[in-house]
Structures are given as C-alpha cells and as structure tokens.
Design a protein around this motif. Structure first.
Motif, mmCIF file in Angstrom:
data_model
loop_
_atom_site.group_PDB
_atom_site.id
_atom_site.type_symbol
_atom_site.label_atom_id
_atom_site.label_comp_id
_atom_site.label_asym_id
_atom_site.label_seq_id
_atom_site.Cartn_x
_atom_site.Cartn_y
_atom_site.Cartn_z
ATOM 1 N N ARG A 128 0.830 -1.219 0.000
ATOM 2 C CA ARG A 128 0.000 0.000 0.000
ATOM 3 C C ARG A 128 0.859 1.262 0.000
ATOM 4 N N ARG A 129 1.972 1.225 0.719
ATOM 5 C CA ARG A 129 2.875 2.382 0.703
ATOM 6 C C ARG A 129 3.412 2.615 -0.707
ATOM 7 N N ALA A 132 0.589 3.694 -3.472
ATOM 8 C CA ALA A 132 -0.085 4.982 -3.232
ATOM 9 C C ALA A 132 0.358 6.045 -4.225
ATOM 10 N N THR A 133 1.551 5.904 -4.788
ATOM 11 C CA THR A 133 2.088 6.915 -5.709
ATOM 12 C C THR A 133 2.074 6.440 -7.168
ATOM 13 N N GLU A 404 -7.039 -2.602 -5.467
ATOM 14 C CA GLU A 404 -6.953 -1.143 -5.604
ATOM 15 C C GLU A 404 -7.073 -0.660 -7.042
ATOM 16 N N ARG A 436 -7.219 3.457 -10.992
ATOM 17 C CA ARG A 436 -7.744 3.222 -9.649
ATOM 18 C C ARG A 436 -9.215 2.846 -9.732
ATOM 19 N N PRO A 449 -3.779 2.304 6.084
ATOM 20 C CA PRO A 449 -3.598 3.333 5.075
ATOM 21 C C PRO A 449 -2.134 3.498 4.693
ATOM 22 N N ALA A 450 -1.916 3.894 3.461
ATOM 23 C CA ALA A 450 -0.545 4.102 2.981
ATOM 24 C C ALA A 450 0.168 5.086 3.887
#
Length: 456
Positions: A128-129, A132-133, A404, A436, A449-450
């Motif tokens: 997730r980290r 996220a980008t 995601e 997404r 969450p990220a």
C-alpha cells in the motif's frame, strides 16, 4: 535414487564446441541457449563450461527425483556456489550433510506458522505504501517497485521495527545484490579479495558495511526488555538452539541474515514482475483473478502464480555435485561432476505439462503439480527455505494491487527474457498500466492506510 557404481563413464550427448565458446554462449544467452539445447538433445545433455568443467543437465522428473533424493554421501553442494566467497562461510549456501540438516531445522520455524501471519500484514503495508504513488493511465515498469516492496518486507520481517539502520540497508542491499549476482557467475579468482580495486574487494566492502549494521542490530535486539517476546527473524535466530543446546554464533547469524536479504527479495520481485507481464497478456485470466480477489477467494491466485513460475522461472537450474561415480538412469556420471536440474526445461516439458507453451493456470486448479516436474524452489535438502514466505508475498502483493487498481490488458508482444546475473527478468521491466478502481472491494477491513506502519 542414484547409486554408486564402478561402471565406465557414460555421459549424455552435448555440443562439441570449445569450452570457452560454450561458456560464453550459456553466460550471454542462458535461457535461450538451454532451450535450444533441450530441443536438440532432449531432456539430458552434457555441457563443458570453463568454471565448472563437465556439467550434466537433466530435466526428466525421474532423474530430477533421483538427484534430489539421493543420499548426501553421493551427491552434495557444488564447490562453486554463493556460499563462502559471497555470502560468508556461515551461510546455508555453504553447508551440506548433517550441518545443512541441523541449520535447516533452525531456519525453517521463523518462516512458518504464527510468524507468517505477522509477515502478511507487513507485506500488505509495504504494498500500500508503494502503490499509493502509482500513476494512472500511463505505462511504467514494475520491477523496481516490486523490488522495493519485497526488500522492505524482508527487512522488516528480519529486523522488526523501522529505523536509520534499515534505511541504510535499503540502499546497501540492492547495490550488493546487483554486483554480487554478477560476481557469483565469475571464476573463483575474480571473487577473491585482491584489494579495493578488485571485484572481490569491492564486494567485501559491501559485506563489511552490511555486517556492521547487522551486528549493531543484534546488540539492540539483545538489550530490548521485550527481547523474548519479539517475532522478527533476527530475534528468533538469536534465541534458537541446536539439538545439543548450542546457539548459532553471531558470525553465522550475520551470514544467514545476509543470505535471506539477498535471496529473499530479488527472486520474488522478479517473479512478481513476470506475473504482471503474463496476466496483462491473458485478459480472461486477469478478469477471473480480479473476480476471485473481490469474492475473497484464493485458489485461482495460487494456480496463476504456479503457472507464472512454471512458464517464467527466474532461476533456471538447481545445481548439485557428485561425490562418487554414480549411475543415474542410463547415465554413469563421474565423481566431482556438476549435475543441473534444469528448472526451465523440466517445467516446459510436454510430458509433464500438456500444451506447455500455453499459459493455462487452470492446469493447477484443484491439482497439485508433480514436485519433481514443477521445481521453481529446487528440491530435497537444498530446497529454498523461504518458499512459503515468497509465495505469501506474491499472493498478498497481487491481491492488494488488484483490489486497488484495474490493470489494463495489452496485446503487445511478450517481453523478452533478460539475464540479470543469477536471475532472468522481463526485458522491459514487467510494464503495467493501471486505473484506480471506483467500484468493488478495494480495501479489506483491517487494511492499513498508505504511510502508516506497525512493527512485526
């Protein structure tokens, strides 16, 4: 099983090119050359290589089983390996016989059972980290992002909490792996430390820096008031004991941790990039996989990953060495000869996998493969101890990405196979286009969450 014999040597046929030519071809075009030789000579053939001498390649499941199950008095580990010269004398890659058996007994528990559940959460946090980008609607390579995910996961699984030391290792380990994977294929003289200017000397510098960090983390772990409660691999190994009550030495623990860092992230990240490359080119597989993720299932995911590993293995052979003259099938192989179980050829064999060239995950749904035909993790006493961990990482990573994002299929040609030292990777980095998702279950109830993290 193979048996000791005094019969005359009888090796499989093979190319008659000069040794240097064979070595150059296999090194430069390993995957393609082995495939071509398999087509020409069949499931067994003999190579003559500069660093190894005669090397007998086998891929028939019967002979692979013989190789993996023959007693350690007859077959052992190659002298030319990643052990002492690259990973240290305490690495499991440098052990065989009773020493190997005893070490495996210590190393396996941290990668199974209760510990594995905490590693699943770490993996999802790291995925997730990273994602996220991710940009939407533009194509980008996944090999580098997957490498960050698997490296961060194994670092946290091994050492526990975040901190400056892990930040240093995030820089050092990729550089060491990139350099070491190429050094591993070089002759022994190139691996020797002949000064800071030499390849061996440069790698020794990498290892010394990594050692300094690992020894400092050992000291920190031992001084932790909750040391006995910790579940990271470092703490478990510091507390582990052989059957006679003896602990592992700090030197051997450091070598094992380096081995796990090196072997535990590059192969998995490369296999994940191949998974993206494969499912993008098979829209029906991608659709079914996404539907299963949304429904909370996992059987088809396991089948897809098994088929990715079968069709695009990142390690192409498992190597052994004869300690005596042995009979294996119709062949008589002399003492001190390398025998390669060809992962690549075994898993591409029509006899074991009908329509083998096709990507068909369905072949593994509800049916376990022959363990001597499907061999991405090797076999026998030298089978990869991190197989369960790697499989978990791949499942969690793909499941999180598919939850995601919608992955855009492609009709682009298959990415070519690119040799990266020890591993083979997608030639264009396993490229992906994502969007997404606005519908469907994108998060599980306990997702983090990220940017937020917990310790193992």
């Amino acid at each position: 099983m193979a048996t000791e014999t005094s019969d005359p040597v009888r090796l499989p046929p093979g190319p008659r090119w000069p040794k240097l030519v064979q070595g150059a071809v296999v090194l430069a075009l390993r995957y393609q050359s082995i495939a071509a030789l398999g087509r020409k000579y069949g499931p067994s053939f003999t190579l003559s290589l500069p660093a190894l001498g005669h090397a007998v390649v086998v891929s028939d499941p019967v002979l692979v089983k013989d190789l993996f199950s023959t007693s350690r008095e007859l077959i052992g580990r190659p002298k030319q390996n990643l052990g002492k010269e690259v990973l240290g004398e305490g690495s499991i890659f440098n052990l065989e016989g009773e020493a190997l058996q005893a070490r495996r007994k210590i190393l396996l528990p941290p990668f199974h059972g209760k510990s594995m559940r905490s590693y699943e959460r770490i993996t999802e946090e790291e995925v997730r980290r990273e994602i996220a980008t991710w940009p939407e609607g533009v194509e980008f390579e996944t090999l580098e992002p997957m490498t960050r995910i698997t490296l961060n996961t194994i670092l946290r699984a091994i050492f526990g909490a975040e901190g400056p030391a892990l930040d240093k290792l995030r820089v050092l380990i990729p550089a060491a792996v990139n350099f070491g994977s190429r050094l591993a294929l070089a002759p022994s003289v190139v691996k020797k430390d002949l000064g800071s200017w030499s390849p061996g000397g440069r790698f020794v510098k990498f290892k010394r820096e990594v050692d300094d960090i690992i020894f400092s983390l050992m000291s920190e772990a031992r001084s932790d008031p909750k040391f006995a409660e910790r579940s990271d691999v470092l703490s478990l190994l510091l507390q582990a004991r052989y059957d006679n009550g003896e602990p592992l030495s700090d030197r051997h623990i450091a070598d094992e941790l380096l081995t796990q860092l090196v072997a535990g992230h590059e192969t998995t990240s490369t296999q994940l990039s191949w998974a993206i490359e494969r499912i993008r080119r098979h829209p029906s597989v991608l659709t079914r996989l996404t539907e299963e993720v949304d429904a909370g299932g996992g059987e088809y995911m396991q089948a897809v990953l098994a088929e990715v590993q079968r069709t695009r293995p990142v390690l192409t052979a498992a190597l052994r060495r004869t300690k005596k003259r042995i009979r294996m099938g119709e062949w008589v192989i002399p003492e001190d000869t390398i025998v390669m179980a060809s992962t690549q050829l075994a898993m591409a064999a029509e006899n074991s996998f009908p329509d083998a060239a096709a990507f068909k995950p369905e072949r593994f749904v509800g049916q376990a493969p022959n363990p001597f035909a499907w061999i991405p993790f090797g076999g026998g006493m030298m089978r990869c101890i991190g197989a369960s961990f790697a499989t978990m990482e791949m499942e969690v990573t793909l499941r999180t990405i598919l939850g995601e994002f919608q992955i855009e299929p492609t009709n682009a040609p298959d990415e070519r196979i690119h040799t990266r030292g020890v591993t083979v990777a997608p030639g264009r980095g396993g490229r992906i286009v994502v969007h997404r998702r606005t519908t469907g279950p994108a998060h599980t109830s306990d997702s983090v969450p990220a940017g937020e993290h917990t310790t193992a």
